[in-house]
Design an enzyme around this catalytic site. Structure first.
Site, mmCIF file in Angstrom:
data_model
loop_
_atom_site.group_PDB
_atom_site.id
_atom_site.type_symbol
_atom_site.label_atom_id
_atom_site.label_comp_id
_atom_site.label_asym_id
_atom_site.label_seq_id
_atom_site.Cartn_x
_atom_site.Cartn_y
_atom_site.Cartn_z
ATOM 1 N N CYS A 79 -12.613 58.777 -12.538
ATOM 2 C CA CYS A 79 -12.975 60.494 -12.818
ATOM 3 C C CYS A 79 -12.943 60.906 -11.143
ATOM 4 C CB CYS A 79 -13.967 61.011 -13.444
ATOM 5 S SG CYS A 79 -14.448 62.656 -12.958
ATOM 6 N N CYS A 82 -16.767 62.708 -11.839
ATOM 7 C CA CYS A 82 -18.268 62.084 -11.045
ATOM 8 C C CYS A 82 -18.171 60.564 -11.530
ATOM 9 C CB CYS A 82 -18.655 62.537 -12.870
ATOM 10 S SG CYS A 82 -17.671 61.160 -14.408
ATOM 11 N N CYS A 130 -18.344 64.421 -18.139
ATOM 12 C CA CYS A 130 -18.784 65.110 -16.693
ATOM 13 C C CYS A 130 -17.768 66.425 -17.626
ATOM 14 C CB CYS A 130 -18.377 65.367 -15.369
ATOM 15 S SG CYS A 130 -16.243 65.217 -14.947
ATOM 16 N N CYS A 151 -1.092 61.749 -19.411
ATOM 17 C CA CYS A 151 -0.318 62.516 -18.544
ATOM 18 C C CYS A 151 -1.089 63.256 -17.890
ATOM 19 C CB CYS A 151 1.155 63.269 -18.608
ATOM 20 S SG CYS A 151 2.015 64.534 -17.550
#
Length: 164
Positions: A79, A82, A130, A151
């Site tokens: 991510c 985070c 998050c 996706c």
């Protein structure tokens, strides 16, 4: 003629009341409290404008615009907000759609939700740490594995090569 007029008025009144009644119903969704929470101002300080648009406003980048679409080196896609590990490169495949695609996520690191933003239900993918919007899951992935296609917006991810 008067009877037809009365029937017409009753139909109009019924439709108006039923539409108004449904329009006033607010669907309350229980919101999950994520381990990492920040204000919009705090997110804007740590994310680029594109990352903020994708992760915090559930935006979508243009197809074929992400450099991560063609990254197949060994490593982990995490991510961008985070740094939670979300996808392994061994589960990435070329879907031809123009977005990074994976047939599965790192166990328990991606949450599933439903969005109706396009007028129909789609399964939305969120970072489990998050709550950042990642993309959507579809049932047109590789049949020889999970049959799923996660996706994902490239701007929602950072790539960490395996040997670093």
């Amino acid at each position: 003629m008067k009877t037809m007029k009365n029937i017409f008025l009753i139909i109009i009144a019924t439709l108006t009341i039923s539409c108004a009644g449904n329009a006033q119903k607010e669907v309350k969704k229980e919101s999950k409290v994520y381990e990492i929470t920040k204000t919009d101002k705090e997110w804007k300080k740590v994310l680029t404008a594109d990352q903020y648009y994708i992760l915090r406003q559930a935006g979508t980048e243009r197809a074929f615009s992400s450099p991560l679409n063609k990254v197949y080196a060994s490593g982990t896609f995490s991510c961008a907000a985070c740094k939670t590990p979300l996808y392994k490169s061994k589960h990435k495949f070329d879907s031809g759609t123009g977005w990074p695609s994976f047939d599965r996520a790192v166990d328990k690191n991606v949450d599933f939700d439903v969005d109706h933003k396009l007028g129909y239900a789609r399964t939305e993918l969120l970072c489990a740490t998050c709550g950042g919007h990642l993309g959507h899951v579809f049932n047109d992935g590789p049949r020889e594995t999970t049959g799923k296609r996660h996706c994902i917006n490239g701007d929602a991810l950072i790539f960490e090569p395996e040997n670093q």
